[in-house]
Design an enzyme around this catalytic site. Structure first.
Site, PDB file in Angstrom:
ATOM      1  N   ARG A 146      -0.033  -8.826  13.408  1.00  0.00           N
ATOM      2  CA  ARG A 146      -0.927  -7.818  12.465  1.00  0.00           C
ATOM      3  C   ARG A 146      -1.631  -8.695  11.483  1.00  0.00           C
ATOM      4  O   ARG A 146      -2.878  -7.983  11.071  1.00  0.00           O
ATOM      5  CB  ARG A 146       0.152  -6.875  11.984  1.00  0.00           C
ATOM      6  CG  ARG A 146       0.890  -5.920  12.949  1.00  0.00           C
ATOM      7  CD  ARG A 146       2.062  -5.386  12.471  1.00  0.00           C
ATOM      8  NE  ARG A 146       1.971  -4.670  11.140  1.00  0.00           N
ATOM      9  CZ  ARG A 146       2.967  -4.218  10.255  1.00  0.00           C
ATOM     10  NH1 ARG A 146       4.008  -4.657  10.833  1.00  0.00           N
ATOM     11  NH2 ARG A 146       2.738  -3.716   9.364  1.00  0.00           N
ATOM     12  N   ARG A 151      -9.935   0.821   8.827  1.00  0.00           N
ATOM     13  CA  ARG A 151      -9.410  -0.402   9.046  1.00  0.00           C
ATOM     14  C   ARG A 151     -10.100  -1.322   9.833  1.00  0.00           C
ATOM     15  O   ARG A 151      -9.928  -2.496  10.163  1.00  0.00           O
ATOM     16  CB  ARG A 151      -8.281  -0.226   9.936  1.00  0.00           C
ATOM     17  CG  ARG A 151      -6.923  -0.829   9.441  1.00  0.00           C
ATOM     18  CD  ARG A 151      -5.718  -0.493  10.191  1.00  0.00           C
ATOM     19  NE  ARG A 151      -4.566  -1.187   9.946  1.00  0.00           N
ATOM     20  CZ  ARG A 151      -3.447  -0.942   9.470  1.00  0.00           C
ATOM     21  NH1 ARG A 151      -3.459   0.533   8.751  1.00  0.00           N
ATOM     22  NH2 ARG A 151      -2.480  -1.378   9.217  1.00  0.00           N
ATOM     23  N   LYS A 194       0.832  -1.093   0.077  1.00  0.00           N
ATOM     24  CA  LYS A 194       0.040   0.134  -0.069  1.00  0.00           C
ATOM     25  C   LYS A 194       0.920   0.998   0.003  1.00  0.00           C
ATOM     26  O   LYS A 194       0.595   2.380  -0.766  1.00  0.00           O
ATOM     27  CB  LYS A 194      -1.071  -0.109   0.985  1.00  0.00           C
ATOM     28  CG  LYS A 194      -1.891  -1.293   1.089  1.00  0.00           C
ATOM     29  CD  LYS A 194      -2.864  -1.092   2.337  1.00  0.00           C
ATOM     30  CE  LYS A 194      -2.210  -1.285   3.859  1.00  0.00           C
ATOM     31  NZ  LYS A 194      -1.484  -2.487   4.184  1.00  0.00           N
ATOM     32  N   ARG A 252      11.717  -5.504   4.651  1.00  0.00           N
ATOM     33  CA  ARG A 252      11.391  -4.193   4.599  1.00  0.00           C
ATOM     34  C   ARG A 252      12.256  -3.298   5.246  1.00  0.00           C
ATOM     35  O   ARG A 252      12.536  -3.521   6.467  1.00  0.00           O
ATOM     36  CB  ARG A 252       9.669  -3.743   5.012  1.00  0.00           C
ATOM     37  CG  ARG A 252       9.762  -2.223   4.834  1.00  0.00           C
ATOM     38  CD  ARG A 252       8.229  -1.688   4.940  1.00  0.00           C
ATOM     39  NE  ARG A 252       7.620  -2.227   6.161  1.00  0.00           N
ATOM     40  CZ  ARG A 252       6.225  -2.156   6.276  1.00  0.00           C
ATOM     41  NH1 ARG A 252       5.379  -1.516   5.569  1.00  0.00           N
ATOM     42  NH2 ARG A 252       5.772  -2.702   7.568  1.00  0.00           N
ATOM     43  N   ARG A 288      11.366  -1.334  10.858  1.00  0.00           N
ATOM     44  CA  ARG A 288      10.373  -0.768  11.572  1.00  0.00           C
ATOM     45  C   ARG A 288      10.270  -1.871  12.631  1.00  0.00           C
ATOM     46  O   ARG A 288      10.590  -2.884  12.638  1.00  0.00           O
ATOM     47  CB  ARG A 288       9.025  -0.997  10.874  1.00  0.00           C
ATOM     48  CG  ARG A 288       8.526   0.609  10.546  1.00  0.00           C
ATOM     49  CD  ARG A 288       7.336   0.526   9.450  1.00  0.00           C
ATOM     50  NE  ARG A 288       6.104  -0.044   9.999  1.00  0.00           N
ATOM     51  CZ  ARG A 288       5.013  -0.023   9.302  1.00  0.00           C
ATOM     52  NH1 ARG A 288       5.090   0.486   8.195  1.00  0.00           N
ATOM     53  NH2 ARG A 288       4.188  -0.845   9.726  1.00  0.00           N
TER      54      ARG A 288
END
Ligand code: AP5
Ligand code: ZN
Length: 216
Positions: free
Chosen positions: A171, A88, A13, A127, A160
């Site tokens: 998550r 969300r 996203k 990431r 992160r």
């Protein structure tokens, strides 16, 4: 143009949002980025949000909805915006519908980036993000050209805190329980469009542009 980007953690996203926002000249509003900025600045909102984000849980609806309404009321959102990471929950989606209809506005589309669970873990743990400008990289799929430094602003890229395997799993569970119902929410309102997010980054962007058209 008013767009909502939907998809599981790691769907891409944020990656696609940067390109969409450039091409269509609309602000990219990422609730995750707003929370992380507040966390890095130690604001009261940041201190509250951190309790949830570090554990992979959602920040409570009331806090998030008020924050987004404030942001969407700003001048630069008049011509449109791209929402990334909001709504969300069904409650957030309903609040957004009410906010829009009170202003006589509507969403153009809710764009779902579909990526099956198997792809997610590798994407998330690989990431790296830029603390300076928010750009997102991947050690294998999209590495910065100048090793370890952001291509856009030169800051050192970092991992992160919520991209550890354990938090990613949590998550994903939260996504399936609380956010996935939004797919039906938008489908029932004839607002859903979907792209295959397992393709290469530029191919996913081409599919998105084919849906959004050549507007602007
Ligand atoms: P948020 O920051 O929104 O996290 P997320 O939704 O989990 O999404 P991510 O940013 O992790 O993934 P992404 O889809 O943007 O993927 P990316 O482009 O980086 O939210 C964080 C937290 O904040 C939440 O857990 C929650 O606590 C809180 N929060 C936020 N919004 C909230 C709300 N509305 N209500 C309540 N709480 C909220 O890509 C991932 C990786 O894959 C990158 O390394 C990228 O380079 C790579 N990649 C991307 N596309 C491809 C591709 N096509 N092929 C190969 N690799 C790719
Ligand atoms: Zn940067």
């Amino acid at each position: 143009m008013k767009i909502v980007l939907l998809g599981p953690p790691g769907a891409g996203k944020g990656t696609q949002a940067k390109s969409i926002s450039n091409k269509y000249s609309i602000p990219h509003i990422s609730t995750g980025d707003i929370f992380r900025k507040n966390i890095s600045e130690n604001t009261p909102l940041g201190l509250e949000a951190r309790k949830y984000i570090d554990n992979g849980q959602l920040v409570p609806d009331e806090v998030t909805i008020n924050m987004v309404k404030d942001r969407l009321s700003q001048e630069d959102c008049k011509q449109g915006y791209l929402l990334d990471g909001f709504p969300r929950t069904v409650q957030q989606a309903e609040a957004l519908q009410t906010f829009l209809s009170e202003r006589g506005e509507k969403l153009d589309t809710a764009l779902l980036i579909e990526v099956p669970r198997d792809f997610i873990l590798e994407r998330m743990t690989g990431r790296r993000v830029c603390p300076g400008c928010g750009a997102s990289y991947h050690i294998k799929f999209n590495p910065p050209t100048n090793s370890g430094k952001c291509d856009l602003c030169g800051d050192n890229v970092i991992q992160r805190k919520d991209d550890t395997e354990e938090t990613v799993m949590e998550r994903l569970n939260v996504y399936e329980a609380q956010t996935q119902p939004l797919i039906d929410f938008y489908k029932e309102r004839n607002m859903l469009s979907a792209v295959d997010g397992t393709k290469a980054i530029n191919k996913v962007f081409e599919s998105i542009c084919a849906i959004l058209g050549s507007a602007n």
